[in-house]
Design a protein around this motif. Structure first.
Motif, PDB file in Angstrom:
ATOM      1  N   LYS A 153       0.832  -1.212   0.000  1.00  0.00           N
ATOM      2  CA  LYS A 153       0.000   0.000   0.000  1.00  0.00           C
ATOM      3  C   LYS A 153       0.873   1.271   0.000  1.00  0.00           C
ATOM      4  CE  LYS A 153      -2.870   1.468   3.343  1.00  0.00           C
ATOM      5  NZ  LYS A 153      -3.156   1.358   4.681  1.00  0.00           N
ATOM      6  N   THR A 154       2.017   1.195   0.684  1.00  0.00           N
ATOM      7  CA  THR A 154       2.930   2.335   0.744  1.00  0.00           C
ATOM      8  C   THR A 154       3.354   2.764  -0.659  1.00  0.00           C
ATOM      9  OG1 THR A 154       3.725   1.770   2.942  1.00  0.00           O
ATOM     10  CG2 THR A 154       5.237   3.047   1.568  1.00  0.00           C
ATOM     11  N   GLY A 155       3.647   1.780  -1.507  1.00  0.00           N
ATOM     12  CA  GLY A 155       4.027   2.090  -2.891  1.00  0.00           C
ATOM     13  C   GLY A 155       2.900   2.799  -3.622  1.00  0.00           C
ATOM     14  N   ASP A 156       1.682   2.254  -3.500  1.00  0.00           N
ATOM     15  CA  ASP A 156       0.528   2.846  -4.194  1.00  0.00           C
ATOM     16  C   ASP A 156       0.277   4.266  -3.713  1.00  0.00           C
ATOM     17  OD1 ASP A 156       0.221   0.439  -5.442  1.00  0.00           O
ATOM     18  OD2 ASP A 156      -1.343  -0.285  -4.053  1.00  0.00           O
ATOM     19  N   GLU A 157       0.384   4.453  -2.390  1.00  0.00           N
ATOM     20  CA  GLU A 157      -0.002   5.746  -1.824  1.00  0.00           C
ATOM     21  C   GLU A 157       1.053   6.830  -2.001  1.00  0.00           C
ATOM     22  OE1 GLU A 157      -2.937   4.217   1.782  1.00  0.00           O
ATOM     23  OE2 GLU A 157      -0.909   4.901   2.266  1.00  0.00           O
ATOM     24  N   PHE A 158       2.315   6.439  -1.846  1.00  0.00           N
ATOM     25  CA  PHE A 158       3.357   7.472  -1.789  1.00  0.00           C
ATOM     26  C   PHE A 158       4.047   7.679  -3.132  1.00  0.00           C
ATOM     27  CE2 PHE A 158       6.444   9.822   0.991  1.00  0.00           C
ATOM     28  CZ  PHE A 158       5.482  10.455   1.764  1.00  0.00           C
ATOM     29  N   PHE A 159       4.001   6.663  -4.008  1.00  0.00           N
ATOM     30  CA  PHE A 159       4.732   6.766  -5.273  1.00  0.00           C
ATOM     31  C   PHE A 159       3.805   6.458  -6.448  1.00  0.00           C
ATOM     32  CE2 PHE A 159       7.815   5.769  -1.961  1.00  0.00           C
ATOM     33  CZ  PHE A 159       8.661   6.859  -2.106  1.00  0.00           C
ATOM     34  N   PRO A 160       2.803   7.307  -6.660  1.00  0.00           N
ATOM     35  CA  PRO A 160       1.799   7.018  -7.681  1.00  0.00           C
ATOM     36  C   PRO A 160       2.381   6.910  -9.092  1.00  0.00           C
ATOM     37  CG  PRO A 160       1.622   9.298  -6.902  1.00  0.00           C
ATOM     38  CD  PRO A 160       2.554   8.589  -5.977  1.00  0.00           C
ATOM     39  N   ASN A 161       3.558   7.512  -9.337  1.00  0.00           N
ATOM     40  CA  ASN A 161       4.124   7.479 -10.698  1.00  0.00           C
ATOM     41  C   ASN A 161       5.358   6.598 -10.835  1.00  0.00           C
ATOM     42  OD1 ASN A 161       2.164   9.213 -11.895  1.00  0.00           O
ATOM     43  ND2 ASN A 161       3.052  10.847 -10.665  1.00  0.00           N
ATOM     44  N   VAL A 162       5.566   5.743  -9.847  1.00  0.00           N
ATOM     45  CA  VAL A 162       6.719   4.839  -9.895  1.00  0.00           C
ATOM     46  C   VAL A 162       6.260   3.470 -10.384  1.00  0.00           C
ATOM     47  CG1 VAL A 162       8.368   3.571  -8.457  1.00  0.00           C
ATOM     48  CG2 VAL A 162       8.062   6.041  -8.134  1.00  0.00           C
ATOM     49  N   ARG A 163       6.919   2.954 -11.436  1.00  0.00           N
ATOM     50  CA  ARG A 163       6.565   1.620 -11.928  1.00  0.00           C
ATOM     51  C   ARG A 163       7.414   0.558 -11.262  1.00  0.00           C
ATOM     52  NH1 ARG A 163       6.708   2.283 -17.940  1.00  0.00           N
ATOM     53  NH2 ARG A 163       5.194   3.930 -18.257  1.00  0.00           N
ATOM     54  N   ASP A 164       8.658   0.940 -10.950  1.00  0.00           N
ATOM     55  CA  ASP A 164       9.598  -0.034 -10.409  1.00  0.00           C
ATOM     56  C   ASP A 164       9.651   0.102  -8.884  1.00  0.00           C
ATOM     57  OD1 ASP A 164      11.658  -1.745  -9.898  1.00  0.00           O
ATOM     58  OD2 ASP A 164      13.177  -0.646 -11.034  1.00  0.00           O
TER      59      ASP A 164
END
Ligand SMILES: *[C@@H]1O[C@H](CO)[C@@H](O)[C@H](O)[C@H]1NC(C)=O
Ligand SMILES: *[C@@H]1O[C@H](CO)[C@@H](O)[C@H](O)[C@H]1NC(C)=O
Length: 382
Positions: A331-342
């Motif tokens: 969830k941290t990835g989804d919430e904090f890095f909306p434009n990161v694919r990797d």
């Protein structure tokens, strides 16, 4: 032997001698950094000479009411920072520098395993062995980057940390920090711990081109501040005048060993490390706490690779069992890095907040550098 195979055997010998030893050279250096930031002004400011007023200012934060702001003010100056700088001995010109940024109530020594067993806990050692240069800074107001003329409320704020880090990164790339670092770096990895991770995400957001890869540790977007909020905080000069007499009441720290150990350790670790950690702990400023919420915004400006490393037993950032922790880190990835694919994460088991001084540290170091090798270092520039 053909020429090619001679070259290959020379290359593999060079790689082996370069990356398999724990041979590195470290030096303590001073960085002089000119920086300007827009710091926040708090509507109600605690009396700097009154310990309780400073503690109350922070306690209100934990109760869920961040301090009211009354605008911003420009802070500018030439700041003196202390840092530990290490190079792999057998790779004198490493292309990539890892900048290591500690959390609150710690300083750069956390990356040296607080002096315990270097083969197990020294992050410089792990990284240098894999061919990366490392620079662990004492953030302004911490460790040896502290001086009585720095205002803990108005000057030592995340806004200024961020601009100083930006200047350090620019200098490392351009050779502008030449006097201290002696070379230029083509690639920069920002490796943060805890509050240092928050600053890493904020730097990546504001200055996306500064960072080739972000390693955020002791971090998630589901913080649970219960242990920290309920802790017995005191002003550092009040409880430890010998070490902190020169810092004002705006520098605070945890005063109870059990609470400190609880918040930073869990699972499998050496009790002697936790004891030393409490005894020699550093401080956090009212400005760092007070302005922290301004940094809790997603890093939408950043698109580069991100690796999050948070122990399953990190009470402030994860939760047991392991699957629940993994869910939080996803969830941290989804919430904090909306434009990161990797985006990837590692959740070491039996590991608390200070993951680098737990039993799992060596295994974690291996996984982090495998991840980095695939993204950042690419071809080694011999
Ligand atoms: C920082 O130092 C440089 C070089 O000595 C000087 O030109 C500059 O005015 C200083 N900046 C501040 C804000 O003091
Ligand atoms: C930095 O942290 C180390 C280890 O916790 C401690 O021994 C040292 O006193 C701290 N430095 C300062 C200047 O507070």
């Amino acid at each position: 032997m053909t020429r090619v195979s001679t070259f290959l055997s020379w290359l593999s010998a060079a790689l082996l001698s370069g990356f398999n030893g724990s041979d590195h050279t470290c030096s303590e250096i001073i960085l002089r950094v000119a920086a300007t930031s827009q710091n926040v002004i708090f509507a109600k400011q605690p009396d700097p000479t009154n310990e309780q007023a400073n503690l109350d200012f922070v306690a209100d934060l934990w109760k869920g009411s961040p301090p009211e702001l009354a605008g911003t003010t420009e802070v500018t100056g030439n700041f003196t920072l202390s840092a530990t700088y290490c190079l792999p001995k057998s790779l004198p010109n490493p292309p990539t520098l890892q900048i290591l940024v500690h959390g609150i109530t710690y300083n750069k020594t956390i990356w040296s395993g607080l002096g315990f067993s270097p083969e197990k806990y020294n992050w410089h050692n792990h990284a240098n062995t894999r061919g990366y240069a490392t620079l662990a800074i004492d953030r302004l107001g911490h460790g040896l980057s502290s001086s009585p003329d720095l205002d803990p409320l108005l000057t030592i704020q995340p806004q200024l940390h961020l601009e100083i880090l930006h200047q350090i990164i620019s200098g490392a790339r351009s050779g502008g920090l030449h006097v201290s670092l002696g070379k230029k770096f083509n690639r920069i990895i920002f490796t943060g711990h805890s509050y240092g991770s928050l600053l890493g995400a904020a730097t990546a957001n504001k200055y996306p081109l500064d960072i080739d890869a972000l390693v955020l540790t002791g971090f998630s977007t589901s913080p649970n501040f219960a242990t920290v909020a309920g802790a017995k905080w005191r002003s550092a000069p009040a409880i430890e005048p010998l070490r902190f007499g020169h810092r004002g009441h705006g520098h605070i720290t945890m005063s109870d060993e059990t609470e400190r150990t609880d918040s930073s350790y869990g699972g499998r670790y050496d009790r002697a490390i936790a004891a030393a950690d409490f005894k020699y702990g550093d401080t956090v400023t009212t400005g760092e706490f007070g302005a922290m919420f301004t940094m809790l915004t997603p890093a939408a400006g950043y698109k580069g690779p991100v690796l999050v490393v948070t122990g399953v037993d990190d009470k402030a950032n994860c939760a047991t069992p392991a699957e629940k922790c993994r869910e939080i880190l996803r969830k941290t990835g989804d919430e904090f890095f909306p434009n990161v694919r990797d985006y990837e994460f590692i959740a070491p088991q039996e590991t608390g907040h200070n993951w680098m001084v737990h039993e799992s540290a060596g295994a974690t170091a291996g996984r982090v550098h495998d991840w980095l090798d695939r993204r950042v270092r690419g071809k080694v520039e011999l």
